[in-house]
Design a protein around this motif. Structure first.
Motif, PDB file in Angstrom:
ATOM      1  N   ASP A  33      42.175 -37.126  35.352  1.00 37.97           N
ATOM      2  CA  ASP A  33      41.365 -37.154  34.131  1.00 37.97           C
ATOM      3  C   ASP A  33      40.402 -38.331  34.212  1.00 37.97           C
ATOM      4  N   THR A  34      39.119 -38.050  34.378  1.00 39.36           N
ATOM      5  CA  THR A  34      38.137 -39.123  34.529  1.00 39.36           C
ATOM      6  C   THR A  34      37.995 -39.972  33.272  1.00 39.36           C
ATOM      7  N   ASN A  35      38.436 -39.448  32.151  1.00 40.18           N
ATOM      8  CA  ASN A  35      38.374 -40.215  30.901  1.00 40.18           C
ATOM      9  C   ASN A  35      39.606 -41.083  30.679  1.00 40.18           C
ATOM     10  N   ASP A  36      40.613 -40.869  31.496  1.00 42.82           N
ATOM     11  CA  ASP A  36      41.858 -41.630  31.357  1.00 42.82           C
ATOM     12  C   ASP A  36      41.761 -42.886  32.221  1.00 42.82           C
ATOM     13  N   LYS A  37      41.629 -44.014  31.593  1.00 48.02           N
ATOM     14  CA  LYS A  37      41.428 -45.277  32.320  1.00 48.02           C
ATOM     15  C   LYS A  37      42.724 -46.034  32.568  1.00 48.02           C
ATOM     16  N   ARG A  38      43.854 -45.464  32.198  1.00 51.01           N
ATOM     17  CA  ARG A  38      45.122 -46.175  32.398  1.00 51.01           C
ATOM     18  C   ARG A  38      45.426 -46.354  33.880  1.00 51.01           C
ATOM     19  N   VAL A  39      46.017 -47.520  34.196  1.00 48.59           N
ATOM     20  CA  VAL A  39      46.407 -47.847  35.562  1.00 48.59           C
ATOM     21  C   VAL A  39      47.868 -48.285  35.560  1.00 48.59           C
ATOM     22  N   TYR A  40      48.638 -47.780  36.514  1.00 52.94           N
ATOM     23  CA  TYR A  40      50.026 -48.194  36.699  1.00 52.94           C
ATOM     24  C   TYR A  40      50.178 -48.783  38.098  1.00 52.94           C
ATOM     25  N   VAL A  41      50.782 -49.954  38.178  1.00 54.51           N
ATOM     26  CA  VAL A  41      50.901 -50.692  39.438  1.00 54.51           C
ATOM     27  C   VAL A  41      52.373 -50.795  39.823  1.00 54.51           C
ATOM     28  N   VAL A  42      52.670 -50.511  41.106  1.00 58.09           N
ATOM     29  CA  VAL A  42      54.015 -50.736  41.633  1.00 58.09           C
ATOM     30  C   VAL A  42      53.874 -51.596  42.885  1.00 58.09           C
ATOM     31  N   SER A  43      54.708 -52.643  42.986  1.00 61.73           N
ATOM     32  CA  SER A  43      54.528 -53.611  44.068  1.00 61.73           C
ATOM     33  C   SER A  43      55.845 -54.029  44.698  1.00 61.73           C
ATOM     34  N   GLY A  44      55.725 -54.518  45.930  1.00 64.76           N
ATOM     35  CA  GLY A  44      56.755 -55.275  46.629  1.00 64.76           C
ATOM     36  C   GLY A  44      56.007 -56.313  47.440  1.00 64.76           C
ATOM     37  N   HIS A  45      56.685 -57.375  47.898  1.00 60.26           N
ATOM     38  CA  HIS A  45      55.948 -58.363  48.701  1.00 60.26           C
ATOM     39  C   HIS A  45      56.311 -58.230  50.172  1.00 60.26           C
ATOM     40  N   LEU A  46      55.271 -58.208  50.994  1.00 59.49           N
ATOM     41  CA  LEU A  46      55.418 -57.949  52.420  1.00 59.49           C
ATOM     42  C   LEU A  46      55.861 -59.182  53.194  1.00 59.49           C
ATOM     43  N   VAL A 104      58.974 -53.265  49.517  1.00 60.92           N
ATOM     44  CA  VAL A 104      57.829 -52.621  50.170  1.00 60.92           C
ATOM     45  C   VAL A 104      58.201 -51.216  50.620  1.00 60.92           C
ATOM     46  N   ALA A 105      59.402 -51.037  51.148  1.00 57.41           N
ATOM     47  CA  ALA A 105      59.847 -49.703  51.554  1.00 57.41           C
ATOM     48  C   ALA A 105      59.841 -48.748  50.367  1.00 57.41           C
ATOM     49  N   GLY A 106      60.301 -49.245  49.206  1.00 55.68           N
ATOM     50  CA  GLY A 106      60.276 -48.426  47.999  1.00 55.68           C
ATOM     51  C   GLY A 106      58.864 -48.034  47.601  1.00 55.68           C
TER      52      GLY A 106
END
Length: 449
Positions: free
Chosen positions: A122-135, A159-161
């Motif tokens: 959806d180009t109108n949907d500006k929501r962002v979800y971030v998932v992280s691990g540290h390398l 990071v594997a996750g």
């Protein structure tokens, strides 16, 4: 869409509610969760360990050893998954140079975060979800850039996750955008995540939630010798570190010390994670991180984004931040042999279920209010439809002020609801419910007159 019914949540009240509300598993999310592969996770860990050291200060030119080779490999994995995404997944190395700081950076260092962006449909949907691990990894001396630092669990597991989540989720479409990132510089004082969070703030990213995974693959503790792969911790801040001075009066007046955005996210992780992942209890820990310690979610929290840390229930300090050695019959070091890959599978599945549920759901309702114009032993709430997504209705959530989790859900197709519970005794929130039963993050009501 087929639905797998799991839990009868409540007997609902009010003109607009159903007789009873059923919480169910979305078929796509269920499929993703079941597809998390222990062998894939083990292979990712083995590859990262084989880079020898992943110290942020280590070699960036070698193709086989050091942080440079490791981060290039992560980007390559992301690009591999991009081929199955119909052009929606793109990957790159996001770099910046840190100058010596007299602390944990002793020379100019080119730091790189391995990033993959799965664009929302959806180009109108500006929501962002971030998932992280540290390398990055380390041994006892955080400035040691040459000794082997396998970093299998800390934080190869995180990071594997993230990599496994990118592999599976890139096959599906989501309304909102998901960013998968393996940051560097965590052991050098959260440098990579700090760089990313500052960039997100400056560029106005609409980060609705950030999940930081740091050590999610070991089931046992040093000293106490506890062995348990059925519980997972989620750390979340209580009072917001961002602009607390502007919000403190309302927080105190309305008893919202436990209802900041990060804590709401933590509750969401618990509810959704336990819904989709069997034999796992998500434990809410009421502090931003472990005692006097920090993680990569902290820079996001400090920049005003909802963020939590997901981590194993029992830490083993013999196998983190240690030189590889054997003393008095104890083998020290963060080695792959000390990991539990079934536990890592479950914890990875929690991340996927939460990310997918959020990114599929409509955005949260807006202008949520609770009516206070009259004294009453009932509570009347009203709101406006979300700016993005199609809704089939809304949940009004309720809990006692002393309860850590939401205890009741009242479903309505309207944008208002009156329920026979006093606002003096309970706390409320409202969340959107999508056509596929996915649920947005809840919104605590403001004052309406």
């Amino acid at each position: 869409m087929n639905k797998i019914y799991t839990t009868i949540f409540l007997i609902a009240f009010g003109t607009y509610t159903q007789a009873q509300t059923i919480v169910n598993r979305n078929q796509d999310i269920e499929s993703m969760v079941k597809s998390v592969n222990k062998d894939s996770l083990k292979q990712y860990i083995s590859t990262m360990v084989n880079f020898g050291t992943r110290s942020t200060l280590s070699d960036i030119k070698s193709k086989t050893r050091g942080i440079g080779a490791a981060r290039n490999w992560v980007v390559a994995k992301f690009n591999q998954f991009a081929k199955q995404s119909d052009g929606r997944l793109t990957a790159f190395l996001d770099t910046t140079t840190f100058q010596p700081d007299g602390k944990r950076i002793d020379k100019a260092t080119l730091l790189g975060n391995a990033v993959a962006i799965l664009k929302g449909t959806d180009t109108n949907d500006k929501r962002v979800y971030v998932v992280s691990g540290h390398l990055d990894s380390r041994v006892t001396d955080v400035m040691n850039r040459t000794s082997d630092a396998p970093g299998a669990n800390d934080d190869g597991s995180g990071v594997a996750g993230v990599i496994e989540a990118a592999r599976l989720m890139s096959k599906y479409k989501f309304s909102a955008t998901i960013i998968f990132v393996a940051v560097s510089g965590e052991e050098q004082s959260l440098l990579g995540s700090g760089f990313m969070a500052a960039k997100a703030k400056k560029e106005g990213w609409n980060i609705d939630a950030m999940l930081n995974n740091d050590m999610i693959g070991s089931n046992n503790s040093s000293e106490t010798q506890i062995i348990d792969n059925t519980r997972l911790r989620v750390f979340s801040e209580g009072l917001p570190s961002y602009e607390l001075d502007k919000n403190a009066k309302a927080i105190r007046q309305f008893g919202l010390e436990n209802d900041g955005k990060s804590r709401q996210l933590a509750r969401y992780v618990k509810e959704v994670g336990e819904r989709y992942v069997d034999q796992l209890e998500v434990k809410l820990i009421y502090r931003n991180d472990r005692f006097l310690r920090g993680g990569d979610h902290t820079p996001f929290v400090e920049n005003g984004f909802p963020a939590v840390r997901i981590t194993e229930m029992n830490e083993n300090f013999d196998h983190q931040h240690q030189d590889l050695r054997t003393e008095n019959g104890i083998r020290y070091g963060d080695l792959q042999e000390f990991m539990d890959f079934e536990y890592l599978r479950k914890n990875t599945a929690v991340n996927i279920s939460v990310l997918a549920s959020l990114a599929k759901a409509p955005s949260s309702p807006v202008e949520v209010k609770i009516d206070v114009k009259n004294l009453s032993n009932s509570s009347s709430l009203y709101w406006k439809a979300p700016t993005n997504g199609q809704v089939k209705g809304y949940y009004v959530l309720m809990r006692e002020t002393s309860s850590p989790i939401w205890e009741k859900k009242f479903f309505t197709t309207a944008t208002e609801l009156k329920i026979p519970y006093s606002k003096d005794n309970y706390l409320f929130a409202v969340q959107s419910v999508g056509k596929d039963d996915s649920e947005s993050l809840p919104v605590v009501p403001g004052i309406g007159r």
